[in-house]
Design a protein around this motif. Sequence first.
Motif, PDB file in Angstrom:
ATOM      1  N   LYS A  54       0.944  -1.249   0.220  1.00 27.86           N
ATOM      2  CA  LYS A  54       0.065   0.220   0.107  1.00 27.86           C
ATOM      3  C   LYS A  54       0.922   1.375  -0.204  1.00 27.86           C
ATOM      4  N   ALA A  55       0.360   2.123  -0.476  1.00 30.30           N
ATOM      5  CA  ALA A  55       1.434   3.485  -1.384  1.00 30.30           C
ATOM      6  C   ALA A  55       1.172   4.734   0.318  1.00 30.30           C
ATOM      7  N   ARG A  56       1.827   5.248   1.111  1.00 32.21           N
ATOM      8  CA  ARG A  56       1.418   6.175   1.578  1.00 32.21           C
ATOM      9  C   ARG A  56       1.763   7.537   2.163  1.00 32.21           C
ATOM     10  N   THR A  57       2.767   7.278   0.696  1.00 35.70           N
ATOM     11  CA  THR A  57       2.431   9.173   0.313  1.00 35.70           C
ATOM     12  C   THR A  57       1.339   9.569   0.285  1.00 35.70           C
ATOM     13  N   PRO A  58       1.766  11.290  -0.249  1.00 31.91           N
ATOM     14  CA  PRO A  58       0.218  11.814   0.201  1.00 31.91           C
ATOM     15  C   PRO A  58      -0.678  11.738  -1.293  1.00 31.91           C
ATOM     16  N   ALA A  59      -1.961  11.042  -1.566  1.00 31.42           N
ATOM     17  CA  ALA A  59      -2.455  11.560  -3.149  1.00 31.42           C
ATOM     18  C   ALA A  59      -1.951  11.933  -4.049  1.00 31.42           C
ATOM     19  N   ALA A  60      -1.593  11.867  -5.233  1.00 26.95           N
ATOM     20  CA  ALA A  60      -1.767  13.236  -6.283  1.00 26.95           C
ATOM     21  C   ALA A  60      -3.219  14.001  -6.436  1.00 26.95           C
ATOM     22  N   ARG A  61      -4.074  13.329  -5.907  1.00 24.58           N
ATOM     23  CA  ARG A  61      -5.739  13.817  -6.218  1.00 24.58           C
ATOM     24  C   ARG A  61      -6.927  13.564  -4.666  1.00 24.58           C
ATOM     25  N   PRO A  62      -7.852  14.235  -4.555  1.00 27.33           N
ATOM     26  CA  PRO A  62      -8.206  14.403  -3.925  1.00 27.33           C
ATOM     27  C   PRO A  62      -9.761  12.995  -4.041  1.00 27.33           C
ATOM     28  N   THR A  63      -9.533  12.193  -5.225  1.00 26.21           N
ATOM     29  CA  THR A  63     -10.825  11.122  -5.320  1.00 26.21           C
ATOM     30  C   THR A  63      -9.752  10.673  -5.455  1.00 26.21           C
ATOM     31  N   ALA A  64     -10.360   9.291  -5.597  1.00 28.97           N
ATOM     32  CA  ALA A  64      -9.865   8.162  -5.711  1.00 28.97           C
ATOM     33  C   ALA A  64     -11.048   7.047  -6.017  1.00 28.97           C
ATOM     34  N   PHE A  65      -9.993   5.963  -7.018  1.00 22.67           N
ATOM     35  CA  PHE A  65     -11.180   4.608  -6.882  1.00 22.67           C
ATOM     36  C   PHE A  65     -10.786   3.649  -6.414  1.00 22.67           C
ATOM     37  N   LEU A  66     -11.881   2.507  -5.870  1.00 26.51           N
ATOM     38  CA  LEU A  66     -11.664   1.731  -4.592  1.00 26.51           C
ATOM     39  C   LEU A  66     -11.731   0.681  -5.824  1.00 26.51           C
ATOM     40  N   THR A  67     -11.476  -0.755  -5.442  1.00 24.51           N
ATOM     41  CA  THR A  67     -12.312  -1.778  -6.154  1.00 24.51           C
ATOM     42  C   THR A  67     -13.325  -2.562  -5.094  1.00 24.51           C
ATOM     43  N   VAL A  68     -13.920  -2.900  -4.877  1.00 26.51           N
ATOM     44  CA  VAL A  68     -14.679  -2.952  -4.102  1.00 26.51           C
ATOM     45  C   VAL A  68     -15.066  -4.447  -4.143  1.00 26.51           C
ATOM     46  N   GLN A  69     -15.354  -4.947  -6.480  1.00 25.29           N
ATOM     47  CA  GLN A  69     -15.862  -6.494  -6.303  1.00 25.29           C
ATOM     48  C   GLN A  69     -15.271  -6.269  -7.865  1.00 25.29           C
ATOM     49  N   GLU A  70     -15.324  -7.635  -7.996  1.00 25.15           N
ATOM     50  CA  GLU A  70     -14.563  -8.219  -9.273  1.00 25.15           C
ATOM     51  C   GLU A  70     -14.989  -9.235 -10.220  1.00 25.15           C
ATOM     52  N   GLY A  71     -15.300  -8.866 -11.494  1.00 24.48           N
ATOM     53  CA  GLY A  71     -16.306 -10.133 -12.253  1.00 24.48           C
ATOM     54  C   GLY A  71     -17.722  -9.600 -12.234  1.00 24.48           C
ATOM     55  N   CYS A  72     -18.077 -10.912 -12.993  1.00 26.70           N
ATOM     56  CA  CYS A  72     -19.792 -10.665 -13.741  1.00 26.70           C
ATOM     57  C   CYS A  72     -19.911 -12.173 -13.716  1.00 26.70           C
ATOM     58  N   ASP A  73     -20.917 -12.317 -13.607  1.00 26.16           N
ATOM     59  CA  ASP A  73     -21.662 -13.643 -13.178  1.00 26.16           C
ATOM     60  C   ASP A  73     -22.650 -13.592 -14.238  1.00 26.16           C
ATOM     61  N   LYS A  74     -22.821 -11.859 -15.411  1.00 24.33           N
ATOM     62  CA  LYS A  74     -24.068 -11.910 -15.709  1.00 24.33           C
ATOM     63  C   LYS A  74     -24.325 -12.465 -17.254  1.00 24.33           C
ATOM     64  N   PHE A  75     -23.012 -12.403 -18.087  1.00 21.05           N
ATOM     65  CA  PHE A  75     -23.077 -12.910 -19.050  1.00 21.05           C
ATOM     66  C   PHE A  75     -24.352 -12.812 -20.083  1.00 21.05           C
ATOM     67  N   CYS A  76     -24.364 -11.053 -20.166  1.00 21.52           N
ATOM     68  CA  CYS A  76     -24.586 -11.415 -21.816  1.00 21.52           C
ATOM     69  C   CYS A  76     -24.411 -11.165 -22.729  1.00 21.52           C
ATOM     70  N   ALA A  77     -24.423 -11.260 -23.773  1.00 17.55           N
ATOM     71  CA  ALA A  77     -24.396 -12.271 -24.574  1.00 17.55           C
ATOM     72  C   ALA A  77     -23.518 -11.944 -25.857  1.00 17.55           C
ATOM     73  N   PHE A  78     -22.618  -9.960 -25.746  1.00 26.33           N
ATOM     74  CA  PHE A  78     -21.603  -9.537 -25.933  1.00 26.33           C
ATOM     75  C   PHE A  78     -20.481  -9.548 -25.691  1.00 26.33           C
ATOM     76  N   CYS A  79     -20.759 -10.239 -24.180  1.00 25.64           N
ATOM     77  CA  CYS A  79     -19.726  -9.054 -23.144  1.00 25.64           C
ATOM     78  C   CYS A  79     -18.976 -10.601 -22.937  1.00 25.64           C
ATOM     79  N   VAL A  80     -17.292  -9.533 -22.884  1.00 20.64           N
ATOM     80  CA  VAL A  80     -16.475 -10.818 -22.181  1.00 20.64           C
ATOM     81  C   VAL A  80     -15.627 -10.340 -21.097  1.00 20.64           C
ATOM     82  N   VAL A  81     -16.077 -10.030 -20.332  1.00 20.12           N
ATOM     83  CA  VAL A  81     -16.088  -9.586 -19.135  1.00 20.12           C
ATOM     84  C   VAL A  81     -16.080 -10.721 -18.034  1.00 20.12           C
ATOM     85  N   PRO A  82     -17.276 -11.402 -18.578  1.00 24.57           N
ATOM     86  CA  PRO A  82     -17.294 -13.185 -17.529  1.00 24.57           C
ATOM     87  C   PRO A  82     -16.766 -13.753 -17.711  1.00 24.57           C
ATOM     88  N   TYR A  83     -15.494 -13.649 -19.046  1.00 28.76           N
ATOM     89  CA  TYR A  83     -14.474 -14.183 -19.346  1.00 28.76           C
ATOM     90  C   TYR A  83     -12.722 -14.182 -19.097  1.00 28.76           C
TER      91      TYR A  83
END
Length: 440
Positions: free
Chosen positions: A141-170
């Motif tokens: 984990k980084a400890r230095t001051p953040a470059a920007r005041p807004t950050a992304f945080l991944t809380v969930q990954e992957g997909c079980d929906k399998f829309c017929a067009f989409c590669v993400v579940p794979y």
Amino acid sequence: MSAPKKLHVKTYGCQMNVYDSERMAEAMGAQGYVTTDRPEDADLILLNTCHIREKAAEKVYSELGRLKGLKAKNPDLKIGVAGCVAQAEGAEIVARQPAVDLVVGPQSYHRLPDLVARAAPGAPALDTEFPDEDKFEHLPKARTPAARPTAFLTVQEGCDKFCAFCVVPYTRGAEVSRPVARLLDETRALVDRGVVEVTLLGQNVNGYHGEGTDGRSWSLADLIHTLADIEGLERIRYTTSHPNDMTDDLIAAHGAQPKLMPYLHLPVQAGSDRVLKAMNRKHSAESYIEIIDRLRAVRPDLALSGDFIVGFPGETDADFEETLTLVERVRYAQAYSFKYSARPGTPAAERPGVAAEVAAERLARLQALLSAQQTEAQEAMVGREVSVLFEKAGRLPGQMIGKSEHLMAVHVPAPDEIKGRIARVRITEAAPHSLAGNLV
Ligand code: SAH
Ligand code: SF4
Ligand code: F3S
């Protein structure tokens, strides 16, 4: 002491890749690498790739073609491919482009330092497994001051929906949610580093069902309310959501949780039930609109964004008209629209497609409508007072740029010290992609 090694990361695709690229830079930082914007200075180049449409995937090969020349100048240079193309086409990448030294899939980033060490000329290192361990727990984990005041945080990954067009579940695998305790730790660490806004990320973020602090399974709404208790965290957003996971508690949170920002990206893809069924979306146009109505009932000023695909196999003119009708009814503040791209391995790729000119014409019509709606949403802000989180300096001297609660970019004459703060701004002018105003 010798000069530190340099890492250049180039990121394609969605915000989850942006988040992952930062984590990879941190992992290599722990190995003594510093980041550089200039690929020609780098000892390690990582392309964090996207497989969602054919164009996105093909970009990787043209970029690799350009980068391989740099190896003549720096024989120690290593080139790595990460992300969704790595996951989908790992073996093909090393076969097509011998300059590639390593390939690492999205679930194996904690193994990156090891792969870099292992990669040798003529013997590329490859890891595209879906290991059981949480990659993020094994990344420093980084400890230095953040470059920007807004950050992304991944809380969930992957997909079980399998829309017929989409590669993400794979490419990203099955839906996995990170435990609340870890997310609390990570958010507190971000706030300590100066972050005031987090955007919770997931391919299906509203399907979040992580282990709560009481050992039970928590929903995204539970997570949002708990994060909102963190002092110093002022704004929470989340993306991307599926209509079928817009649960009652999440809809209610939009009315009840003041730190949850009034902006929602809720893709619908198409407005015809026949097409939605063929896409395996498992919702109808009407059920989508009903969700929007319920959201607006609790939060009338909610700004909506969406994704659309035109020219899906079997889409008729009448089907497409229904997409336009849906857009007219919903009124989007912002949206992304794409021509359908057949992706290998997905069910829809087997079906006969719509003619390219027809798809192009539909896309142009849809985009004209969406951009008119966007202009309208922007112009509606003129004369209003909004809260802006200032992120960085603008192009003009003395100008700062931030985002409103509705995620619109706002330019304001303001001192540098305002960066990282939220201030009230009166909007004086609107352009299609930005607003201008003055501090109140
Ligand atoms: N998880 C998100 C979207 C991930 S992909 C969701 O379910 O909404 C982002 C967008 O890319 C999708 O919403 C869709 O509009 C578009 N997209 C995905 N696959 C595509 C394809 N094969 N061709 C064209 N657009 C596609
Ligand atoms: Fe792809 Fe559908 Fe999953 Fe979104 S919900 S990532 S479009 S399969
Ligand atoms: Fe692209 Fe992978 Fe994101 S395919 S959109 S980078 S999940």
